[in-house]
Design an enzyme around this catalytic site. Structure first.
Site, PDB file in Angstrom:
ATOM      1  N   TYR A  60       1.977   7.131   5.700  1.00 35.72           N
ATOM      2  CA  TYR A  60       0.967   6.896   4.667  1.00 35.72           C
ATOM      3  C   TYR A  60       0.264   5.546   4.804  1.00 35.72           C
ATOM      4  O   TYR A  60      -0.538   5.191   3.944  1.00 35.72           O
ATOM      5  CB  TYR A  60       1.572   7.021   3.264  1.00 35.72           C
ATOM      6  CG  TYR A  60       2.803   6.169   3.003  1.00 35.72           C
ATOM      7  CD1 TYR A  60       2.688   4.832   2.659  1.00 35.72           C
ATOM      8  CD2 TYR A  60       4.072   6.715   3.107  1.00 35.72           C
ATOM      9  CE1 TYR A  60       3.810   4.056   2.415  1.00 35.72           C
ATOM     10  CE2 TYR A  60       5.204   5.950   2.866  1.00 35.72           C
ATOM     11  CZ  TYR A  60       5.068   4.631   2.520  1.00 35.72           C
ATOM     12  OH  TYR A  60       6.188   3.858   2.285  1.00 35.72           O
ATOM     13  N   HIS A 110      10.132   1.836   2.315  1.00 35.85           N
ATOM     14  CA  HIS A 110      10.608   1.851   0.926  1.00 35.85           C
ATOM     15  C   HIS A 110      12.123   2.002   0.875  1.00 35.85           C
ATOM     16  O   HIS A 110      12.806   1.323   0.104  1.00 35.85           O
ATOM     17  CB  HIS A 110       9.941   2.998   0.175  1.00 35.85           C
ATOM     18  CG  HIS A 110      10.296   3.064  -1.270  1.00 35.85           C
ATOM     19  ND1 HIS A 110       9.955   2.085  -2.163  1.00 35.85           N
ATOM     20  CD2 HIS A 110      10.971   3.993  -1.981  1.00 35.85           C
ATOM     21  CE1 HIS A 110      10.398   2.402  -3.375  1.00 35.85           C
ATOM     22  NE2 HIS A 110      11.021   3.549  -3.284  1.00 35.85           N
ATOM     23  N   ARG A 159       4.818  -4.793   0.293  1.00 40.21           N
ATOM     24  CA  ARG A 159       6.113  -4.414   0.889  1.00 40.21           C
ATOM     25  C   ARG A 159       5.917  -4.155   2.384  1.00 40.21           C
ATOM     26  O   ARG A 159       5.323  -3.165   2.779  1.00 40.21           O
ATOM     27  CB  ARG A 159       6.659  -3.166   0.180  1.00 40.21           C
ATOM     28  CG  ARG A 159       7.908  -2.601   0.838  1.00 40.21           C
ATOM     29  CD  ARG A 159       8.508  -1.482   0.006  1.00 40.21           C
ATOM     30  NE  ARG A 159       7.540  -0.461  -0.339  1.00 40.21           N
ATOM     31  CZ  ARG A 159       7.141   0.519   0.481  1.00 40.21           C
ATOM     32  NH1 ARG A 159       7.624   0.573   1.722  1.00 40.21           N
ATOM     33  NH2 ARG A 159       6.260   1.421   0.081  1.00 40.21           N
TER      34      ARG A 159
END
Length: 208
Positions: free
Chosen positions: A51, A42, A38
């Site tokens: 992260y 998100h 991805r």
């Protein structure tokens, strides 16, 4: 099951062809697991920089299916930069034209915000629609009512009996011992119960 690099179109084609062969000849289902990455966040509220590093995302962009497919075609002499530029220009022109045509059309009636998922709209969404429809019509100067179909006509028929501030069919009271937990814990608990009850259970989703 077959796991394959989901960013490699050729690998996906070969794996899909093999999965079909197995399904047809052996009369059994085949699960294709296409591994990908991805690139974007998100959700709109997610900041993936917290992260993962920017370098990681940049590296994965070079492994995307579109760029890899382009290099594959160029290596075989069936694609080049001139064709690439021409295709991008054509696609951009088509998209801009479609946007302009779409902006000239009125948007769907407000009620379709609530009817695109449910065959029978639940009481709480029926209540929200009726309140919103009346509110927007009461203050048209604050909303772009001219951009929506049906807002320039009479108020749609509304059934007051469909609106209540409580569920029509309350769930049954729990039986046996109970435990207070967060919603996330309850969802995970339900997944564990379902998967333990049937070993053939397969769970799909973004957060499972």
């Amino acid at each position: 099951s077959i796991r394959v690099d989901g960013n490699d179109l050729v690998a996906v084609y070969v794996a899909t062809r093999e999965a079909r062969r197995v399904a047809v000849q052996e009369k059994t289902p085949v699960l294709l697991e296409l591994m990908t990455y991805r690139i974007g966040d998100h959700t709109t509220s997610d900041d993936s920089k917290s992260y993962r590093s920017t370098d990681e995302v940049t590296e994965w962009k070079t492994r995307g299916p579109i760029s890899r497919w382009r290099h594959f075609l160029q290596a075989r002499g069936v694609w080049d930069d001139d064709r690439e530029d021409a295709l991008k220009t054509l696609a951009k022109d088509e998209i801009v034209t479609a946007f302009k045509e779409g902006e000239q059309r009125k948007r769907a009636p407000l009620r379709e915000l609530f009817t695109d998922v449910f065959t029978k709209v639940p009481w709480n969404l029926e209540e929200q629609w009726q309140q919103m429809e009346k509110h927007v019509r009461e203050y048209p100067e604050d909303y772009s009512t001219q951009k929506f179909r049906d807002l320039d006509g009479p108020l749609p028929a509304m059934d007051a009996a469909l609106v209540r501030s409580a569920p029509r069919d309350p769930p049954p009271a729990p039986r046996g011992p109970t435990e207070r937990m967060t919603m996330v814990a309850a969802i995970n608990n339900a997944l564990h119960i379902a998967m333990a009850a049937d070993p053939k259970t397969v769970v799909f989703g973004e957060d499972v």
